[in-house]
Design a protein around this motif. Structure first.
Motif, PDB file in Angstrom:
ATOM      1  N   THR A  78     -46.507 -31.838 -72.956  1.00  9.87           N
ATOM      2  CA  THR A  78     -46.355 -33.040 -73.730  1.00  9.87           C
ATOM      3  C   THR A  78     -44.949 -33.455 -73.898  1.00  9.87           C
ATOM      4  OG1 THR A  78     -48.396 -32.704 -74.443  1.00  9.87           O
ATOM      5  CG2 THR A  78     -47.082 -34.345 -75.574  1.00  9.87           C
ATOM      6  N   ASN A  81     -40.977 -37.695 -77.952  1.00  9.51           N
ATOM      7  CA  ASN A  81     -39.424 -38.604 -78.091  1.00  9.51           C
ATOM      8  C   ASN A  81     -39.323 -38.654 -79.848  1.00  9.51           C
ATOM      9  OD1 ASN A  81     -37.491 -40.577 -78.451  1.00  9.51           O
ATOM     10  ND2 ASN A  81     -38.460 -41.916 -77.068  1.00  9.51           N
ATOM     11  N   ASP A  86     -37.365 -46.324 -76.958  1.00  7.45           N
ATOM     12  CA  ASP A  86     -38.310 -45.509 -75.720  1.00  7.45           C
ATOM     13  C   ASP A  86     -37.298 -44.789 -74.874  1.00  7.45           C
ATOM     14  OD1 ASP A  86     -40.380 -47.010 -76.730  1.00  7.45           O
ATOM     15  OD2 ASP A  86     -40.343 -48.574 -75.249  1.00  7.45           O
ATOM     16  N   ILE A 123     -41.797 -42.598 -72.539  1.00  6.84           N
ATOM     17  CA  ILE A 123     -41.948 -42.156 -73.797  1.00  6.84           C
ATOM     18  C   ILE A 123     -41.671 -42.785 -74.843  1.00  6.84           C
ATOM     19  CG2 ILE A 123     -41.714 -39.865 -75.227  1.00  6.84           C
ATOM     20  CD1 ILE A 123     -40.781 -39.772 -71.486  1.00  6.84           C
ATOM     21  N   SER A 128     -45.343 -39.699 -77.797  1.00  6.71           N
ATOM     22  CA  SER A 128     -45.248 -38.640 -76.858  1.00  6.71           C
ATOM     23  C   SER A 128     -46.126 -39.202 -75.547  1.00  6.71           C
ATOM     24  CB  SER A 128     -46.165 -37.646 -77.476  1.00  6.71           C
ATOM     25  OG  SER A 128     -47.399 -37.827 -77.684  1.00  6.71           O
ATOM     26  N   HIS A 129     -45.907 -38.443 -74.622  1.00  7.72           N
ATOM     27  CA  HIS A 129     -46.516 -38.668 -73.368  1.00  7.72           C
ATOM     28  C   HIS A 129     -47.137 -37.603 -72.728  1.00  7.72           C
ATOM     29  CE1 HIS A 129     -47.128 -41.306 -69.847  1.00  7.72           C
ATOM     30  NE2 HIS A 129     -46.703 -40.154 -69.045  1.00  7.72           N
TER      31      HIS A 129
END
Length: 192
Positions: A78, A81, A86, A123, A128-129
């Motif tokens: 995961t 950021n 972004d 992100i 989070s991504h």
């Protein structure tokens, strides 16, 4: 002769103390009064800080890479950021593979298929991504050596601002998600 040595020694020690004091005074003057060139460089400092802050604000939790003997593998975790803007990941590299792609999994004609993620991974600020099996992931084509459980694999991600972020992922057994490859893509090997 004894008195000559003492006088000479006293002179050397005295000169050393004077020289040290002079150097200290010079150093303290430079710290309290910045030069014109240092002042001129100050406006550039925020731009440099902003460039490096994207990478320094990025972290990854639980990074792992799928074990594989040959063919393909994939990396997951995961991305987090911690900045106010972004962060966009455009590409990746690893010594384990000559070709690395950022992938997404989408539905096509009733099947889940993998394809390159146009525009990379975004992100969000303070977000989070997730990179996970059956979703977005980092795909490794034609791995150059076997990935065993516990292996440490280094990755470098290139961000949209040109900065890079590096991390190490651990090899982990995983049976694989049930997606197919996008028709027309050259992706022989195991599923990712």
């Amino acid at each position: 002769m004894f008195s000559r040595i003492n006088v000479a020694t006293v002179r050397v020690v005295t000169l050393s103390i004077i020289a040290a004091a002079a150097l200290s005074a010079c150093g303290s003057q430079q710290q309290s009064a910045p030069t014109a060139s240092a002042a001129a460089a100050s406006p550039a400092a925020p731009a440099t800080t902003a460039t490096t802050s994207a990478a320094s604000a990025l972290t990854i939790t639980d990074p792992w890479v799928k074990t594989a003997k040959k063919g393909m593998s994939a990396a997951f975790g995961t991305l987090v950021n911690n900045s106010d803007a972004d962060v966009v990941v455009l590409s990746g590299t690893t010594p384990l593979s000559p070709r690395v792609e950022l992938h997404e999994v989408v539905e096509s004609k009733g099947k889940m298929v993998m394809q390159p993620k146009k525009g990379g991974f975004v992100i969000p600020a303070h977000g989070s991504h997730a990179l996970k099996p059956g979703g977005d992931h980092i795909m490794l084509m034609d791995i150059v050596k076997e990935v065993q459980p516990g292996a440490e694999v280094s990755f470098t991600l290139t961000l949209k601002d040109g900065d890079t972020f590096t991390f190490t992922a651990l090899g982990k057994d995983f049976a694989g998600a049930k997606e197919d490859y996008q028709p027309g893509m050259d992706m022989g090997g195991d599923n990712g």
